[in-house]
Scaffold this active site. Sequence first.
Site: not given
Ligand code: G2I
Length: 458
Positions: A164, A205, A241, A269, A271
């Site tokens: 990003e 990415n 996304h 990614e 969805d």
């Molecule tokens: O935001 C969707 C994706 C966008 N592209 C990059 C990816 O890395 C990103 O993935 C998401 C995860 O799927 C989420 O699970 O990234 C988020 C963070 O930007 C992740 O969320 C975080 C929560 O916000 C936190 O509260 C939590 O502690 O996940 C953390 C670990 O579970």
Amino acid sequence: MRSTRPRFLRSGLVSALTGLTALGALLFAAPGAQAADTPLRDLAAAKGKLIGSAVNPAKLTGTYGDIAGREFNTVTPDNAMKWESVEPSRGTYNWGPADQVVAFAAAHGQQVRGHTLVWHSQNPGWLANGSWTPAQLSTILQDHIAAEAGRYKGRIAAWDVVNEPFNEDGTYRSSIWYNGLGQDYIANALTWARAADPSAELYINDYNVEGVNAKSTALYNLVRSLKQRGVPIDGVGLQAHLILGQVPATLQQNIQRFADLGVDVAITELDVRMQLPSTSAKLTQQAADYKAVADACVAVARCVGVTVWGFTDSDSWVPDVFSGYGAATPYDEAFAPKPAYHAIAGSLGGTTTPPDPGTGCTAAYSVVNQWNSGFTGQVRISCAGAALSSWKATWTFGAGQTLTQAWNADCTQSGAAVTCTNASYNGTVPDGGSVTFGFNASWNGSNPVPVVTLGRTP
Ligand code: G2I
């Protein structure tokens, strides 16, 4: 040309055929038994493509683990390889969850997509809140890449090295890296990643770069310039996304223009989120959206495959971030495959899934066993959002195939046209459930998969 494709750890085609033979035997032994659909990974492998999911290592047991292992030939740790996960305090590494994903992948003959080495988000406090000279920051980044990519050297098929880096207008995103090191943090990170793991494909990415737009054009120009400068860059990841009904019309054209630069492309990614509650019409639209994305990837040779960002609605980031939205993945919260799942399968060539707005149900046709003169076919009717009663499935055999026997349905053939209606005991397909029937038929020369149309008997 560097490519992830020769790296399949098992031959998808061979395993698909072996699996099909086993299923066929099962059907002969017990014609009423429900056989599973061909796993997506076997369909994908037969097309030389990857099909993947983001996975949460804490959940890789039970049904979640069964599906993750069965359906996908690549996995991406959703959070476990991010900086805050692996180096929560400086010089103290926590590899446990990331190791779990790598071990799971090895045990299931899957590739791993590493995610991610350089990002503006999910950095540990010590890094994000520190004050660093450019030289210190550069050393911190190089050390992190050397440690993480080095630890998994030879075991990661592709790294999302840089995640990003752009704003929506195509300018560079303000971040600890860009602000401290300027735009060359990207070239340096790629170079350090190559040094740490020479066999990994190295990607940049980003999101909202699926269609041709200002952001994707900035990414395009960056990749072109990196290639010209001899910086190691092997691919671009289009996160995808997406919002229901909004697959960019220029997706395939955009994939193609990156491919023409001499890099691979991965959908990393995927969805498709919808406003809740989901309805059968929305699920049908979602299936069409998933199919459009998978079709675009299948159509371009250098598109290596599609990864979904979580395979079940019970494990999706969407509801946490977009209030009122969800149901974005191919499986529902109870692990039942949704129309989107069958749409991906259809795109990968294994089954057909005409969207059926009339019923809200899909029919998935598959050949579960085939020998020199005959074959066993199966049709699974799945409903989500509404139930179906008094069902009828029709199709036209395209190459002279002739039905000889059917079970769990009453089937007739007139010329090439086949009509199957429910048996007395399986006339209702429940909302969220499925009904399967099977048949034997003869074939000669070729045995193309027909399109099944669903309806109701009067
Ligand atoms: O935001 C969707 C994706 C966008 N592209 C990059 C990816 O890395 C990103 O993935 C998401 C995860 O799927 C989420 O699970 O990234 C988020 C963070 O930007 C992740 O969320 C975080 C929560 O916000 C936190 O509260 C939590 O502690 O996940 C953390 C670990 O579970």
